[in-house]
Scaffold this motif. Structure first.
Motif, PDB file in Angstrom:
ATOM      1  N   PRO A  97       0.461  -1.245   0.053  1.00 12.52           N
ATOM      2  CA  PRO A  97       0.051   0.273  -0.064  1.00 12.52           C
ATOM      3  C   PRO A  97       1.151   1.420  -0.007  1.00 12.52           C
ATOM      4  CG  PRO A  97      -0.604  -1.991   1.573  1.00 12.52           C
ATOM      5  CD  PRO A  97       0.911  -2.352   1.000  1.00 12.52           C
ATOM      6  N   ASP A  98       2.266   1.689   0.284  1.00 16.06           N
ATOM      7  CA  ASP A  98       2.666   2.554   0.569  1.00 16.06           C
ATOM      8  C   ASP A  98       4.015   1.850  -0.539  1.00 16.06           C
ATOM      9  OD1 ASP A  98       2.167   3.576   2.757  1.00 16.06           O
ATOM     10  OD2 ASP A  98       1.895   3.138   3.900  1.00 16.06           O
ATOM     11  N   GLY A  99       4.078   1.269  -0.851  1.00 18.63           N
ATOM     12  CA  GLY A  99       5.546   1.115  -1.872  1.00 18.63           C
ATOM     13  C   GLY A  99       5.448   0.332  -2.395  1.00 18.63           C
ATOM     14  N   ASP A 100       6.766  -0.668  -3.730  1.00 19.76           N
ATOM     15  CA  ASP A 100       6.978  -0.812  -4.553  1.00 19.76           C
ATOM     16  C   ASP A 100       7.853  -1.301  -3.303  1.00 19.76           C
ATOM     17  OD1 ASP A 100       5.092  -1.337  -5.816  1.00 19.76           O
ATOM     18  OD2 ASP A 100       5.476  -0.986  -7.393  1.00 19.76           O
ATOM     19  N   VAL A 101       8.016  -2.914  -3.031  1.00 19.61           N
ATOM     20  CA  VAL A 101       9.394  -3.353  -2.355  1.00 19.61           C
ATOM     21  C   VAL A 101      10.609  -4.912  -3.411  1.00 19.61           C
ATOM     22  CG1 VAL A 101       9.327  -2.399  -0.357  1.00 19.61           C
ATOM     23  CG2 VAL A 101       8.208  -5.233  -0.588  1.00 19.61           C
ATOM     24  N   SER A 102      10.755  -5.461  -3.391  1.00 21.66           N
ATOM     25  CA  SER A 102      11.839  -6.730  -3.648  1.00 21.66           C
ATOM     26  C   SER A 102      11.837  -7.218  -2.009  1.00 21.66           C
ATOM     27  CB  SER A 102      13.000  -6.458  -4.453  1.00 21.66           C
ATOM     28  OG  SER A 102      12.552  -5.567  -5.678  1.00 21.66           O
ATOM     29  N   LEU A 103      11.743  -8.762  -2.600  1.00 19.64           N
ATOM     30  CA  LEU A 103      12.196  -9.559  -1.701  1.00 19.64           C
ATOM     31  C   LEU A 103      12.438 -10.558  -2.070  1.00 19.64           C
ATOM     32  CD1 LEU A 103      11.135 -10.079   1.421  1.00 19.64           C
ATOM     33  CD2 LEU A 103       9.394 -11.631   0.774  1.00 19.64           C
ATOM     34  N   CYS A 104      13.969 -10.305  -1.299  1.00 23.46           N
ATOM     35  CA  CYS A 104      15.330 -11.812  -1.951  1.00 23.46           C
ATOM     36  C   CYS A 104      14.693 -13.032  -0.948  1.00 23.46           C
ATOM     37  CB  CYS A 104      16.303 -11.560  -1.777  1.00 23.46           C
ATOM     38  SG  CYS A 104      16.863 -10.430  -2.683  1.00 23.46           S
ATOM     39  N   VAL A 105      14.215 -13.996  -1.284  1.00 21.99           N
ATOM     40  CA  VAL A 105      14.042 -15.969  -0.676  1.00 21.99           C
ATOM     41  C   VAL A 105      15.440 -16.492  -0.847  1.00 21.99           C
ATOM     42  CG1 VAL A 105      11.706 -14.510  -1.601  1.00 21.99           C
ATOM     43  CG2 VAL A 105      12.763 -16.589  -2.750  1.00 21.99           C
ATOM     44  N   GLN A 106      15.005 -16.898   0.202  1.00 19.91           N
ATOM     45  CA  GLN A 106      16.141 -18.722  -0.341  1.00 19.91           C
ATOM     46  C   GLN A 106      15.032 -19.959   0.252  1.00 19.91           C
ATOM     47  OE1 GLN A 106      18.059 -17.744   3.756  1.00 19.91           O
ATOM     48  NE2 GLN A 106      20.036 -17.421   2.375  1.00 19.91           N
ATOM     49  N   LEU A 107      15.162 -20.793  -1.007  1.00 24.78           N
ATOM     50  CA  LEU A 107      14.856 -22.186  -0.846  1.00 24.78           C
ATOM     51  C   LEU A 107      14.685 -22.529   0.064  1.00 24.78           C
ATOM     52  CD1 LEU A 107      12.618 -23.872  -2.563  1.00 24.78           C
ATOM     53  CD2 LEU A 107      14.931 -24.786  -4.528  1.00 24.78           C
ATOM     54  N   LEU A 108      13.656 -23.446   0.740  1.00 27.06           N
ATOM     55  CA  LEU A 108      14.257 -24.214   1.949  1.00 27.06           C
ATOM     56  C   LEU A 108      13.828 -26.441   1.368  1.00 27.06           C
ATOM     57  CD1 LEU A 108      11.854 -22.439   4.454  1.00 27.06           C
ATOM     58  CD2 LEU A 108      14.827 -22.597   4.754  1.00 27.06           C
ATOM     59  N   ASP A 109      14.125 -26.857   2.041  1.00 23.01           N
ATOM     60  CA  ASP A 109      14.244 -28.500   1.347  1.00 23.01           C
ATOM     61  C   ASP A 109      12.355 -28.670   0.989  1.00 23.01           C
ATOM     62  OD1 ASP A 109      17.287 -28.581   1.762  1.00 23.01           O
ATOM     63  OD2 ASP A 109      16.863 -29.543   4.276  1.00 23.01           O
ATOM     64  N   ASP A 110      12.078 -28.220   1.370  1.00 23.02           N
ATOM     65  CA  ASP A 110      10.551 -28.883   1.427  1.00 23.02           C
ATOM     66  C   ASP A 110      10.019 -27.769  -0.047  1.00 23.02           C
ATOM     67  OD1 ASP A 110       9.911 -26.008   2.496  1.00 23.02           O
ATOM     68  OD2 ASP A 110       8.389 -26.380   3.961  1.00 23.02           O
ATOM     69  N   GLY A 111      10.480 -27.042  -0.307  1.00 23.53           N
ATOM     70  CA  GLY A 111       9.842 -26.032  -2.055  1.00 23.53           C
ATOM     71  C   GLY A 111       9.695 -25.054  -1.519  1.00 23.53           C
ATOM     72  N   SER A 112       8.998 -24.959  -0.229  1.00 18.65           N
ATOM     73  CA  SER A 112       8.871 -23.283  -0.203  1.00 18.65           C
ATOM     74  C   SER A 112      10.352 -22.469   0.383  1.00 18.65           C
ATOM     75  CB  SER A 112       8.314 -23.929   1.399  1.00 18.65           C
ATOM     76  OG  SER A 112       9.113 -23.555   2.706  1.00 18.65           O
ATOM     77  N   PHE A 113      10.003 -21.176   0.908  1.00 19.34           N
ATOM     78  CA  PHE A 113      11.106 -20.040   0.339  1.00 19.34           C
ATOM     79  C   PHE A 113      11.000 -19.198   2.307  1.00 19.34           C
ATOM     80  CE2 PHE A 113      10.234 -19.994  -3.684  1.00 19.34           C
ATOM     81  CZ  PHE A 113      11.458 -20.146  -3.848  1.00 19.34           C
ATOM     82  N   PHE A 114      12.080 -19.232   1.790  1.00 18.03           N
ATOM     83  CA  PHE A 114      12.039 -18.043   3.434  1.00 18.03           C
ATOM     84  C   PHE A 114      12.640 -16.646   2.751  1.00 18.03           C
ATOM     85  CE2 PHE A 114      15.274 -17.295   6.841  1.00 18.03           C
ATOM     86  CZ  PHE A 114      14.294 -16.327   8.088  1.00 18.03           C
ATOM     87  N   ALA A 115      12.264 -15.700   3.842  1.00 15.14           N
ATOM     88  CA  ALA A 115      12.769 -14.559   4.163  1.00 15.14           C
ATOM     89  C   ALA A 115      12.990 -14.183   4.476  1.00 15.14           C
ATOM     90  CB  ALA A 115      12.343 -13.809   2.573  1.00 15.14           C
TER      91      ALA A 115
END
Length: 184
Positions: A97-115
């Motif tokens: 809502p207050d602006g665009d951002v970028s989020l770098c993520v790390q792949l986890l063993d189960d296929g999900s991501f962490f940030a």
């Protein structure tokens, strides 16, 4: 699972051992091995009575696409000042809502991501930074990022944790008033 022999517990990094309510976990960083002790009564002993949260905000549940742009060797710093590098497996672009951002993520063993991320509320309205788990992308690459699920890192509860600060890309100047805020 670790092993118990003649009253001694042996744990390799990543292994755990339980006895009653206590849990021990092996931990390794840069070749140094340590043991973390998890005690469910510790929060009460420290005087922790609650985790404050912001109200749910549907605007902070964002559908986006994963951009598989690996970032290798990104400089990072842990809360204890240790410097190292981390690898990130992709980027999510979020229209907040207050602006665009970028989020770098790390792949986890189960296929999900962490940030890990910080925002304009960090350090005053909320803890210094927060963590987020993100479900694996759908077949078309779409991902729903729900910032209402942002949670406090372990170092918010104990100085014994060596959490890594968010990378520069994940330090936003816009506020994110969603998810967990503070330990009381």
């Amino acid at each position: 699972m670790g092993s118990l022999t003649s009253g001694d517990v042996s744990l390799a990094p990543g292994e755990r051992w339980e006895s009653g309510d206590l849990e021990l976990r092996g931990f390794e960083r840069d070749g140094a091995v340590a043991v973390r002790v998890y005690d469910p009564s510790a929060p009460a002993q420290r005087g922790i009575s609650e985790i404050e949260r912001w109200p749910l905000d549907d605007r902070l549940r964002i559908l986006t696409r994963l951009e598989r742009t690996p970032h290798r060797g990104v400089p990072t710093v842990a809360v204890d000042g240790r410097r190292s590098t981390d690898d990130f497996d992709g980027v999510l672009h979020l229209a907040l809502p207050d602006g665009d951002v970028s989020l770098c993520v790390q792949l986890l063993d189960d296929g999900s991501f962490f940030a890990a991320f910080s925002d304009a509320t960090s350090g005053n309205e909320s803890y210094r930074f927060r963590f987020l788990r993100i479900s694996a992308p759908g077949p078309d690459g779409s991902v729903t990022v729900d910032l209402n699920r942002a949670y406090l890192p372990p170092c918010a509860f104990s100085d014994a944790y060596v959490c890594v600060f968010p990378p520069p890309t994940n330090r936003w100047t816009v506020p994110v008033r969603a998810g967990e805020r503070l330990v009381r």
